[in-house]
Enzyme design. Structure first.
Site, mmCIF file in Angstrom:
data_model
loop_
_atom_site.group_PDB
_atom_site.id
_atom_site.type_symbol
_atom_site.label_atom_id
_atom_site.label_comp_id
_atom_site.label_asym_id
_atom_site.label_seq_id
_atom_site.Cartn_x
_atom_site.Cartn_y
_atom_site.Cartn_z
ATOM 1 C CE LYS A 59 -2.092 -1.010 3.958
ATOM 2 N NZ LYS A 59 -1.475 -2.309 4.276
ATOM 3 N NE ARG A 93 -4.323 -1.109 8.993
ATOM 4 C CZ ARG A 93 -3.191 -0.479 8.647
ATOM 5 N NH1 ARG A 93 -3.123 0.818 8.618
ATOM 6 N NH2 ARG A 93 -2.121 -1.195 8.350
ATOM 7 N NE ARG A 100 7.291 -2.657 5.961
ATOM 8 C CZ ARG A 100 5.963 -2.594 5.989
ATOM 9 N NH1 ARG A 100 5.292 -2.259 4.901
ATOM 10 N NH2 ARG A 100 5.319 -2.902 7.088
ATOM 11 N NE ARG A 156 6.111 -0.129 9.679
ATOM 12 C CZ ARG A 156 4.907 -0.095 9.144
ATOM 13 N NH1 ARG A 156 4.736 0.394 7.938
ATOM 14 N NH2 ARG A 156 3.863 -0.557 9.807
ATOM 15 N NE ARG A 175 1.982 -4.441 11.207
ATOM 16 C CZ ARG A 175 3.042 -4.354 10.416
ATOM 17 N NH1 ARG A 175 4.171 -4.992 10.733
ATOM 18 N NH2 ARG A 175 3.003 -3.637 9.332
HETATM 19 P P1 AMP Z 1 0.793 1.029 8.798
HETATM 20 O O1 AMP Z 1 1.930 1.982 8.660
HETATM 21 O O2 AMP Z 1 -0.373 1.355 7.887
HETATM 22 O O3 AMP Z 1 1.214 -0.404 8.709
HETATM 23 O O4 AMP Z 1 0.217 1.236 10.288
HETATM 24 C C1 AMP Z 1 1.038 1.054 11.433
HETATM 25 C C2 AMP Z 1 0.178 0.957 12.674
HETATM 26 O O5 AMP Z 1 -0.565 2.192 12.858
HETATM 27 C C3 AMP Z 1 -0.910 -0.112 12.621
HETATM 28 O O6 AMP Z 1 -0.410 -1.401 12.983
HETATM 29 C C4 AMP Z 1 -1.899 0.425 13.653
HETATM 30 O O7 AMP Z 1 -1.405 0.240 14.968
HETATM 31 C C5 AMP Z 1 -1.872 1.928 13.354
HETATM 32 N N1 AMP Z 1 -2.855 2.268 12.310
HETATM 33 C C6 AMP Z 1 -2.578 2.687 11.053
HETATM 34 N N2 AMP Z 1 -3.698 2.911 10.352
HETATM 35 C C7 AMP Z 1 -4.733 2.625 11.195
HETATM 36 C C8 AMP Z 1 -6.151 2.640 11.052
HETATM 37 N N3 AMP Z 1 -6.746 2.997 9.910
HETATM 38 N N4 AMP Z 1 -6.883 2.269 12.135
HETATM 39 C C9 AMP Z 1 -6.301 1.920 13.306
HETATM 40 N N5 AMP Z 1 -4.979 1.867 13.492
HETATM 41 C C10 AMP Z 1 -4.189 2.219 12.450
#
Ligand code: AMP
Length: 217
Positions: free
Chosen positions: A15, A89, A128, A161, A172
């Protein structure tokens, strides 16, 4: 070019990579709650501190917080369209977004769902590297970055990360399977779902994403 898109898919589905390619190529503004929360945490803001524990363990942050972030962002940048990377999400987030867009009479063009196998997810997450400054994502298997982990766009450090670890990834994925998967049906019923095979390399996926963007009136 003005488009309103959301990018959905499991962790490691690409994404962030596609969002970045879309914004570079088409100039559509992009935002990602995950990136915002990582930055807030680094800066030690109240929001960063409040959500650090949840993000660190791979849980989802409460809907109210995320929807407020998106609403604030839309107020500032929404006039030029958007690409949301990792939002919505959950069903309540998707419903909130629908209400916001209906209120502004600005419907979503489509929801891109990046389909990936467990093998792809594991391979991508375990290698990554991400730029701490601008979020550019690449792989440690790419020789050029393995030897010199510096972002080609902003010279920021390319790092692993914190949540890209096996135990956190399992959580996750559970969150994705239980809370995000139902969104496929939601967008299918709205007629906006576009599934793309995300197991290929970034250019092949982007070629398909670009066709979708260009075909939309
Ligand atoms: P990402 O960078 O999109 O993988 O997001 C990293 C972390 O941020 C996720 O594992 C969640 O803890 C939080 N997060 C990101 N987007 C959302 C969302 N739309 N709803 C809830 N938590 C989120």
């Amino acid at each position: 070019m003005k488009r309103r898109l959301v990018l959905l898919g499991a962790p490691g589905s690409g994404k962030g990579t596609q969002a970045e390619m879309i914004t570079r190529h088409f100039g559509i503004p992009v935002t990602s709650p995950g990136a915002i929360l990582r930055r807030e945490k680094e800066l030690g803001t109240p929001l960063g501190l409040e959500t650090a524990e949840t993000t660190q363990h791979g849980g989802l942050v409460p809907d109210k917080i995320i929807v407020e972030l998106i609403e604030d962002w839309l107020r500032l940048h929404g006039g030029h369209g958007f690409v949301f990377d990792g939002f919505p999400r959950t069903m309540p987030q998707a419903e909130s977004l629908q209400h916001i867009l209906q209120r502004h009479r600005t419907p979503l063009d489509f929801a891109i769902w990046l389909d990936v196998s467990e093998q792809t997810i594991g391979d991508r997450i375990s290698s990554r590297l991400q730029c701490q400054s601008c979020g550019f994502t690449t792989s440690a298997t790419s020789a050029v970055f393995a030897e010199r982990p510096i972002c080609p766009y902003c010279d920021g450090p390319l790092v692993r990360r914190m949540d890209d670890d096996t135990v956190v990834l399992r959580h996750r994925l559970e969150e994705f399977n239980t809370k995000t998967q139902p969104l496929a049906d939601f967008y299918e019923k709205l007629g906006t779902l576009r599934r793309i095979d995300g197991n290929r390399d970034r250019e092949a996926i982007f070629a398909e994403v670009s066709r979708l963007i260009e075909q939309t009136a």
